[in-house]
Design a protein around this motif. Structure first.
Motif, PDB file in Angstrom:
ATOM      1  N   VAL A   1      33.008  32.684  51.008  1.00  0.00           N
ATOM      2  CA  VAL A   1      33.449  33.804  50.159  1.00  0.00           C
ATOM      3  C   VAL A   1      32.218  34.483  49.573  1.00  0.00           C
ATOM      4  CG1 VAL A   1      34.705  34.444  48.079  1.00  0.00           C
ATOM      5  CG2 VAL A   1      35.631  32.679  49.601  1.00  0.00           C
ATOM      6  N   GLN A   2      32.209  35.798  49.658  1.00  0.00           N
ATOM      7  CA  GLN A   2      31.137  36.574  49.032  1.00  0.00           C
ATOM      8  C   GLN A   2      31.743  37.633  48.136  1.00  0.00           C
ATOM      9  OE1 GLN A   2      28.813  37.972  52.417  1.00  0.00           O
ATOM     10  NE2 GLN A   2      27.392  36.273  52.143  1.00  0.00           N
ATOM     11  N   LEU A   3      31.047  37.934  47.053  1.00  0.00           N
ATOM     12  CA  LEU A   3      31.512  38.949  46.118  1.00  0.00           C
ATOM     13  C   LEU A   3      30.388  39.939  45.851  1.00  0.00           C
ATOM     14  CD1 LEU A   3      32.484  35.858  44.826  1.00  0.00           C
ATOM     15  CD2 LEU A   3      34.115  37.448  43.854  1.00  0.00           C
ATOM     16  N   GLN A   4      30.732  41.194  45.803  1.00  0.00           N
ATOM     17  CA  GLN A   4      29.756  42.262  45.585  1.00  0.00           C
ATOM     18  C   GLN A   4      30.234  43.139  44.436  1.00  0.00           C
ATOM     19  OE1 GLN A   4      26.911  42.784  47.571  1.00  0.00           O
ATOM     20  NE2 GLN A   4      26.281  44.488  46.287  1.00  0.00           N
ATOM     21  N   ALA A   5      29.514  43.097  43.324  1.00  0.00           N
ATOM     22  CA  ALA A   5      29.866  43.905  42.162  1.00  0.00           C
ATOM     23  C   ALA A   5      29.105  45.220  42.186  1.00  0.00           C
ATOM     24  CB  ALA A   5      29.547  43.141  40.882  1.00  0.00           C
ATOM     25  N   SER A   6      29.753  46.261  41.701  1.00  0.00           N
ATOM     26  CA  SER A   6      29.110  47.578  41.648  1.00  0.00           C
ATOM     27  C   SER A   6      29.775  48.418  40.571  1.00  0.00           C
ATOM     28  CB  SER A   6      29.224  48.277  43.008  1.00  0.00           C
ATOM     29  OG  SER A   6      30.579  48.527  43.325  1.00  0.00           O
ATOM     30  N   GLY A   7      29.162  49.557  40.281  1.00  0.00           N
ATOM     31  CA  GLY A   7      29.782  50.514  39.386  1.00  0.00           C
ATOM     32  C   GLY A   7      29.209  50.573  37.984  1.00  0.00           C
TER      33      GLY A   7
ATOM     34  N   LEU B   1      41.755  32.253  48.574  1.00  0.00           N
ATOM     35  CA  LEU B   1      43.051  31.593  48.635  1.00  0.00           C
ATOM     36  C   LEU B   1      44.019  32.251  47.663  1.00  0.00           C
ATOM     37  CD1 LEU B   1      41.900  27.868  48.796  1.00  0.00           C
ATOM     38  CD2 LEU B   1      42.552  29.377  50.683  1.00  0.00           C
ATOM     39  N   SER B   2      45.265  32.320  48.043  1.00  0.00           N
ATOM     40  CA  SER B   2      46.243  33.036  47.227  1.00  0.00           C
ATOM     41  C   SER B   2      46.376  32.434  45.834  1.00  0.00           C
ATOM     42  CB  SER B   2      47.602  33.056  47.920  1.00  0.00           C
ATOM     43  OG  SER B   2      48.080  31.731  48.103  1.00  0.00           O
ATOM     44  N   SER B   3      46.082  31.165  45.704  1.00  0.00           N
ATOM     45  CA  SER B   3      46.194  30.510  44.401  1.00  0.00           C
ATOM     46  C   SER B   3      44.943  30.686  43.537  1.00  0.00           C
ATOM     47  CB  SER B   3      46.456  29.014  44.595  1.00  0.00           C
ATOM     48  OG  SER B   3      45.384  28.426  45.318  1.00  0.00           O
ATOM     49  N   TRP B   4      43.935  31.308  44.092  1.00  0.00           N
ATOM     50  CA  TRP B   4      42.676  31.424  43.370  1.00  0.00           C
ATOM     51  C   TRP B   4      42.688  32.567  42.362  1.00  0.00           C
ATOM     52  CZ3 TRP B   4      37.352  30.095  45.763  1.00  0.00           C
ATOM     53  CH2 TRP B   4      37.374  28.779  46.202  1.00  0.00           C
ATOM     54  N   THR B   5      41.638  32.602  41.573  1.00  0.00           N
ATOM     55  CA  THR B   5      41.462  33.583  40.505  1.00  0.00           C
ATOM     56  C   THR B   5      40.125  34.293  40.701  1.00  0.00           C
ATOM     57  OG1 THR B   5      42.769  32.317  38.911  1.00  0.00           O
ATOM     58  CG2 THR B   5      41.111  33.826  38.008  1.00  0.00           C
TER      59      THR B   5
ATOM     60  N   ALA C   1      34.815  33.924  41.686  1.00  0.00           N
ATOM     61  CA  ALA C   1      36.088  33.469  42.235  1.00  0.00           C
ATOM     62  C   ALA C   1      36.150  31.950  42.213  1.00  0.00           C
ATOM     63  CB  ALA C   1      36.268  33.971  43.665  1.00  0.00           C
ATOM     64  N   GLY C   2      37.340  31.436  41.942  1.00  0.00           N
ATOM     65  CA  GLY C   2      37.514  29.991  41.905  1.00  0.00           C
ATOM     66  C   GLY C   2      38.970  29.610  41.781  1.00  0.00           C
ATOM     67  N   PRO C   3      39.250  28.309  41.796  1.00  0.00           N
ATOM     68  CA  PRO C   3      40.631  27.839  41.834  1.00  0.00           C
ATOM     69  C   PRO C   3      41.363  27.834  40.488  1.00  0.00           C
ATOM     70  CG  PRO C   3      39.126  25.987  41.945  1.00  0.00           C
ATOM     71  CD  PRO C   3      38.288  27.234  41.979  1.00  0.00           C
ATOM     72  N   ALA C   4      40.643  27.905  39.405  1.00  0.00           N
ATOM     73  CA  ALA C   4      41.298  27.746  38.099  1.00  0.00           C
ATOM     74  C   ALA C   4      41.515  29.086  37.419  1.00  0.00           C
ATOM     75  CB  ALA C   4      40.463  26.839  37.201  1.00  0.00           C
TER      76      ALA C   4
ATOM     77  N   SER D   1      34.308  26.712  36.151  1.00  0.00           N
ATOM     78  CA  SER D   1      35.505  26.605  36.994  1.00  0.00           C
ATOM     79  C   SER D   1      35.434  27.509  38.215  1.00  0.00           C
ATOM     80  CB  SER D   1      36.758  26.964  36.194  1.00  0.00           C
ATOM     81  OG  SER D   1      36.956  26.085  35.126  1.00  0.00           O
ATOM     82  N   TYR D   2      34.507  28.455  38.186  1.00  0.00           N
ATOM     83  CA  TYR D   2      34.407  29.440  39.249  1.00  0.00           C
ATOM     84  C   TYR D   2      33.359  28.993  40.268  1.00  0.00           C
ATOM     85  CZ  TYR D   2      37.423  32.376  36.476  1.00  0.00           C
ATOM     86  OH  TYR D   2      38.511  32.867  35.792  1.00  0.00           O
ATOM     87  N   LYS D   3      33.759  29.019  41.535  1.00  0.00           N
ATOM     88  CA  LYS D   3      32.930  28.441  42.585  1.00  0.00           C
ATOM     89  C   LYS D   3      31.969  29.444  43.198  1.00  0.00           C
ATOM     90  CE  LYS D   3      33.439  25.545  46.702  1.00  0.00           C
ATOM     91  NZ  LYS D   3      34.407  24.862  47.590  1.00  0.00           N
ATOM     92  N   TYR D   4      32.375  30.684  43.301  1.00  0.00           N
ATOM     93  CA  TYR D   4      31.556  31.698  43.952  1.00  0.00           C
ATOM     94  C   TYR D   4      31.258  32.831  42.969  1.00  0.00           C
ATOM     95  CZ  TYR D   4      33.160  29.308  48.154  1.00  0.00           C
ATOM     96  OH  TYR D   4      33.446  28.359  49.106  1.00  0.00           O
TER      97      TYR D   4
END
Length: 120
Positions: free
Chosen positions: A1-7, A28-32, A96-99, A106-109
């Motif tokens: 999983v990769q995340l790119q913030a901008s703006g 994952l659909s259960s993730w936050t 992003a993470g499961p909780a 709690s956030y993994k990525y």
């Protein structure tokens, strides 16, 4: 999983700004997906989060009523920030993470940050 913030950018107090986080890979659909911020010399603090499947949201008291987190149908989570204050100045990170909670560990990525500066 990769995340790119901008703006991010420089705005005046009272202005609005929207930052976005584009995710790639499998959320994952259960993730936050959450937003955190860190001002110079301060600890990273929770801002808001959204559960991927239900779009349930949770906000820090300091931004409740001013900020809105949302997600589109594909892979982007936005943070609309209204009535900005100088104390909102920080580097904003998405993660992003499961909780579904406000705890950074709690956030993994994590994505790289985007700077938001609010002048008085």
């Amino acid at each position: 999983v990769q995340l790119q913030a901008s703006g991010g950018g420089l705005v005046q107090a009272g202005d609005s700004l929207k930052v976005s986080c584009v995710t790639s890979g499998r959320i994952l659909s259960s993730w936050t997906v959450g937003w955190f911020r860190q001002a110079p010399g301060k600890d990273r603090e929770f801002v808001a989060c959204i559960r991927w499947s239900s779009s349930s949201t949770y906000y820090a008291d300091s931004v409740k009523g001013r900020f809105t987190i949302s997600r589109d149908a594909r892979n982007t989570v936005g943070l609309q920030m209204n009535s900005l204050k100088p104390e909102d100045t920080a580097v904003y990170y998405c993660a992003a993470g499961p909780a579904f909670d406000s705890v950074a560990r709690s956030y993994k990525y994590w994505g790289q940050g985007t700077q938001v500066t609010v002048s008085s």
